[in-house]
Design a protein around this motif. Structure first.
Motif, mmCIF file in Angstrom:
data_model
loop_
_atom_site.group_PDB
_atom_site.id
_atom_site.type_symbol
_atom_site.label_atom_id
_atom_site.label_comp_id
_atom_site.label_asym_id
_atom_site.label_seq_id
_atom_site.Cartn_x
_atom_site.Cartn_y
_atom_site.Cartn_z
ATOM 1 N N MET A 68 0.854 -1.173 0.000
ATOM 2 C CA MET A 68 0.000 0.000 0.000
ATOM 3 C C MET A 68 0.898 1.234 0.000
ATOM 4 N N THR A 69 0.536 2.175 -0.834
ATOM 5 C CA THR A 69 1.362 3.381 -0.935
ATOM 6 C C THR A 69 0.649 4.589 -0.326
ATOM 7 N N LYS A 70 1.457 5.564 0.009
ATOM 8 C CA LYS A 70 0.925 6.811 0.550
ATOM 9 C C LYS A 70 -0.001 7.467 -0.480
ATOM 10 N N THR A 71 0.365 7.379 -1.747
ATOM 11 C CA THR A 71 -0.451 7.944 -2.820
ATOM 12 C C THR A 71 -1.836 7.305 -2.840
ATOM 13 N N GLU A 72 -1.910 5.978 -2.680
ATOM 14 C CA GLU A 72 -3.199 5.277 -2.655
ATOM 15 C C GLU A 72 -4.047 5.727 -1.464
ATOM 16 N N VAL A 73 -3.397 5.843 -0.308
ATOM 17 C CA VAL A 73 -4.117 6.237 0.905
ATOM 18 C C VAL A 73 -4.666 7.652 0.768
ATOM 19 N N LEU A 74 -3.838 8.553 0.258
ATOM 20 C CA LEU A 74 -4.297 9.936 0.080
ATOM 21 C C LEU A 74 -5.390 10.035 -0.981
ATOM 22 N N ALA A 75 -5.326 9.214 -1.999
ATOM 23 C CA ALA A 75 -6.390 9.205 -3.014
ATOM 24 C C ALA A 75 -7.709 8.744 -2.395
ATOM 25 N N HIS A 76 -7.632 7.785 -1.492
ATOM 26 C CA HIS A 76 -8.838 7.270 -0.840
ATOM 27 C C HIS A 76 -9.434 8.287 0.134
ATOM 28 N N TYR A 77 -8.582 8.869 0.984
ATOM 29 C CA TYR A 77 -9.057 9.783 2.030
ATOM 30 C C TYR A 77 -9.125 11.239 1.601
ATOM 31 N N LYS A 78 -8.486 11.584 0.518
ATOM 32 C CA LYS A 78 -8.455 12.942 -0.047
ATOM 33 C C LYS A 78 -7.475 13.891 0.634
ATOM 34 N N THR A 79 -7.303 13.804 1.968
ATOM 35 C CA THR A 79 -6.371 14.694 2.665
ATOM 36 C C THR A 79 -5.584 13.932 3.725
ATOM 37 N N GLY A 80 -4.409 14.452 4.027
ATOM 38 C CA GLY A 80 -3.608 13.891 5.105
ATOM 39 C C GLY A 80 -4.311 14.035 6.444
ATOM 40 N N LYS A 81 -5.057 15.111 6.609
ATOM 41 C CA LYS A 81 -5.805 15.328 7.846
ATOM 42 C C LYS A 81 -6.834 14.225 8.055
ATOM 43 N N ALA A 82 -7.531 13.831 6.998
ATOM 44 C CA ALA A 82 -8.534 12.769 7.093
ATOM 45 C C ALA A 82 -7.885 11.431 7.441
ATOM 46 N N VAL A 83 -6.723 11.157 6.859
ATOM 47 C CA VAL A 83 -5.977 9.929 7.180
ATOM 48 C C VAL A 83 -5.610 9.945 8.665
ATOM 49 N N ALA A 84 -5.058 11.052 9.107
ATOM 50 C CA ALA A 84 -4.636 11.185 10.500
ATOM 51 C C ALA A 84 -5.818 10.980 11.451
ATOM 52 N N GLU A 85 -6.943 11.586 11.154
ATOM 53 C CA GLU A 85 -8.124 11.444 12.006
ATOM 54 C C GLU A 85 -8.609 9.995 12.045
ATOM 55 N N ALA A 86 -8.593 9.318 10.910
ATOM 56 C CA ALA A 86 -9.041 7.923 10.853
ATOM 57 C C ALA A 86 -8.175 7.011 11.715
ATOM 58 N N LEU A 87 -6.889 7.351 11.807
ATOM 59 C CA LEU A 87 -5.953 6.518 12.557
ATOM 60 C C LEU A 87 -5.648 7.044 13.955
#
Length: 62
Positions: A1-20
């Protein structure tokens, strides 16, 4: 899994951070290949939309 894939799914780094439950700073420091334990956590919380070491649902649809 790549950072690019994760950001494409969540749209923002903030959303990724909140999810985790992490800081945006922690997410921004990830290398392009997501740390394995975080990748497994992301696979679980996205119910398989993101996959560890495989093709994510987002990429399969492309």
């Amino acid at each position: 899994m790549t950072k690019t894939e994760v950001l494409a799914h969540y749209k923002t780094g903030k959303a990724v951070a909140e999810a985790l439950g992490l800081s945006e700073s922690a997410v921004s420091q990830w290398p392009e290949v997501i740390p394995r334990l975080r990748a497994f956590e992301l696979e679980r919380i996205t119910q398989g939309a993101l996959k560890v070491g495989g093709v994510s649902a987002d990429r399969a649809a492309a």
